[in-house]
Design a protein around this motif. Structure first.
Motif: not given
Length: 578
Positions: A17-28
């Motif tokens: 039931d695990v969901r994942l999202a990935v973001l970066t700290g660098t614009p663009g």
């Protein structure tokens, strides 16, 4: 602010039931991730993007009751997401955790394969979304950044065993010297150590079955006052140890390996080297009276390595107890004045150089680390992984040693040094040994002043620990739920099983799986309630806290519920009944 107040990011299903999202700290700059199932059943997630990452995990609350991670301390429940926070690096905890339900089964269990990057882990219940969330903010992540997930498992220990195997950091073998009881001077002497007294204690420790001695704080010049104002030069106090090398040699002739306490990244203002090194130690007060040296500076790393090599080489030591490594986290996230950008990478370089250099002068050297720097990333460097200081606290010793063992991919787990009231009852003193049962015990009583009753107790429990060592250190351990503080801990290896009981709980025993069972009564009650499955057992021997055998008629136990009389802090040896 709660996690629901952050900029939203779409999540994708990962496993269970695990969901994942990935973001970066660098614009663009974007990140992509891919998932693959490994032969051991784990799921490997590789995230491709350099620099800073934010990784968001979420799980429906369901029946969640607890959340464990290596630096959890006493906070093991499902706290609110505005309260759960851990700062992790190579020398402080590890990026690993497990969410579990009321049956103890895991709902989310993961670990990072790279232990070095400085990481902030935010976790807890999202009140708005009715989910449990874990947000990892990883600075200077190398691409690909890899996380391994264990599938839903029957217990936290089972899930963590799966992850330990996936980490793949098991060294060739743990030295025998790391797997024997240790005598430590700290609680017995504090800083009031001197050669003749230590040698007398060493002889007694060897007779009791100890295999190593650790000379703790106080051996060095200016080692007084429970402060660290004089650390940095690391020279023996000539008044306490007129000929330190000869003293070490005399102790080693008793059969004990000799280790010395050192904190090579602390610098006190009264040390001779303070004027030279203080420019590399701008942060003061990390411990009373001392500054922390910044390991990102090459001169600091050279000082630490040279110090440790000199001690081992010049005095014939078998190893070192290396303390206060976590203090360098004071420099995490700050601009580097040296040749390495971040603290985690600098510490890996330092420890690699240190261990290689010490090994060159003393092959098989013993190195002790303590919480919080006992995670999987420290496995290549340390052979003894010790619980943080908890004087006379058997509960903390039990919890901390089990915690370390859940994720220890190598090395031997050690208890904090054991101390007790020498005027107290034997059962109270024995409780300290029981709290350390599932680890290598370190003893720190003044052996020469113990009563005969207490010394017999100590000899009995050390003898039994050595007899059961393979089961306790190498067996499969099932301690139950972390939030319950492990009241019934089972270690099993082949047909042997050892169960320690520290609360009034029914103790399940499987007569089909284990032909020989030792049950240790760590409670204040004089009886244990057993639930025997798969046949019947019989009590072969019962001992009280001091090791005296209790005579009783041969009893058949089970199948089903039964009551066995065992004195408080005593134990019973059981066998399958014919």
């Amino acid at each position: 602010m709660t996690t629901a107040g952050l900029v939203p990011a779409p999540t994708e299903p990962l496993l269970d039931d695990v969901r994942l999202a990935v973001l970066t700290g660098t614009p663009g700059v974007s990140a992509r991730w891919e998932r693959s199932t490994q032969p051991d059943g784990t799921e490997l997630v590789e995230i491709h993007s350099g620099g800073e990452l934010e990784i968001r995990l979420s799980v429906p609350l369901g029946d969640a009751v607890g959340f464990w991670h290596p630096d959890a301390g006493w906070t093991r429940t499902v706290v609110a997401d505005w309260a759960g926070l851990a700062h992790v690096s190579l020398v402080s905890g590890a990026v690993a955790a497990c969410l579990y339900d009321s049956s103890g089964a895991s709902m989310l269990a993961f670990a990072a394969l790279d232990p070095v990057p400085e990481t902030t882990m935010r976790y807890g219940v999202s009140e708005e979304n009715k989910t449990f969330v874990v947000h990892l903010r990883v600075t200077a992540a190398r691409s690909p950044y890899r996380l391994v997930f264990a599938p839903a498992s029957s217990s936290v220990a089972t899930a963590m065993r799966t992850l330990r195997g996936a980490l793949g950091r098991m060294p060739a073998g743990v030295p025998e010297g790391a797997r024997v009881p240790v005598y430590s001077t700290w609680y017995g002497f504090s800083q009031a150590v001197e050669a003749s007294a230590v040698e007398a204690e060493a002889g007694l420790a060897a007779e009791l079955g100890c295999g190593a001695i650790i000379l703790d704080d106080g051996w060095q010049e200016l080692g007084t006052g429970r402060g660290y104002h004089g650390v940095g030069d690391w020279r023996p106090d000539p008044a306490k140890f007129p000929d330190f090398a000869a003293h070490v040699a005399r102790v080693r002739r008793t059969g004990l390996a000799y280790l010395v306490w050192v904190a090579p990244l602390l610098l006190g203002p009264e040390a001779d080297c303070f004027a030279e090194l203080s420019v590399h130690a701008p942060v003061a007060g990390v411990v009373p009276g001392a500054h922390a040296l910044d390991p990102r500076v090459p001169e600091v790393r050279r000082h630490a390595v040279d110090t440790c090599v000199r001690l081992v080489r010049d005095y014939g030591l078998d190893g070192l107890k290396i303390d206060f490594l976590e203090t360098v986290m004071a420099y995490a996230g700050t601009p580097s004045p040296g040749d390495i950008a971040d603290v985690g990478t600098a510490m890996r370089v330092l420890l690699t150089e240190l261990v290689m250099a010490v090994e060159a002068v003393r092959p098989g050297a013993l190195i002790e680390f303590r919480q919080p720097y006992v995670g999987p990333g420290m496995t290549p460097f340390g052979t003894m992984l010790r619980a943080n200081d908890c004087p006379a606290d058997a509960v903390a010793n039990r919890v901390r040693t089990i915690d370390i063992g859940l994720l220890a991919a190598g090395g031997a787990v050690h208890s904090d040094m054991l101390m007790w009231d020498p005027a107290g009852p034997v059962r109270s003193a024995a409780r300290q040994l029981i709290g350390a049962l599932h680890s290598v015990p370190q003893i720190s009583a003044r052996l020469g002043t113990l009563s005969g009753e207490h010394r017999r107790m100590l000899a009995f429990w050390l003898e039994r620990w050595c007899e059961l060592r393979a089961v306790l250190l190498d067996g499969e351990v099932e301690p139950g739920r972390p939030d319950e503080l492990y009241p019934v801990v089972r270690a099993a290896l082949g047909e042997r099983c050892v169960v320690s009981v520290t609360a009034d709980r029914v103790v399940p025993l499987d007569a089909r799986r284990h032909a020989k069972v030792t049950v240790v009564n760590g409670t204040a009650s004089g009886r244990l309630v057993l639930d025997v499955d798969g046949g019947a057992l019989r009590a072969v021997r019962i001992f009280d806290a001091g090791g005296s055998r209790i005579e009783q008629s041969d009893r058949r136990l089970g199948p089903g519920l039964c009551v066995l009389d065992v004195p408080p802090s005593g134990l019973a040896d059981l066998e399958v009944a014919p």
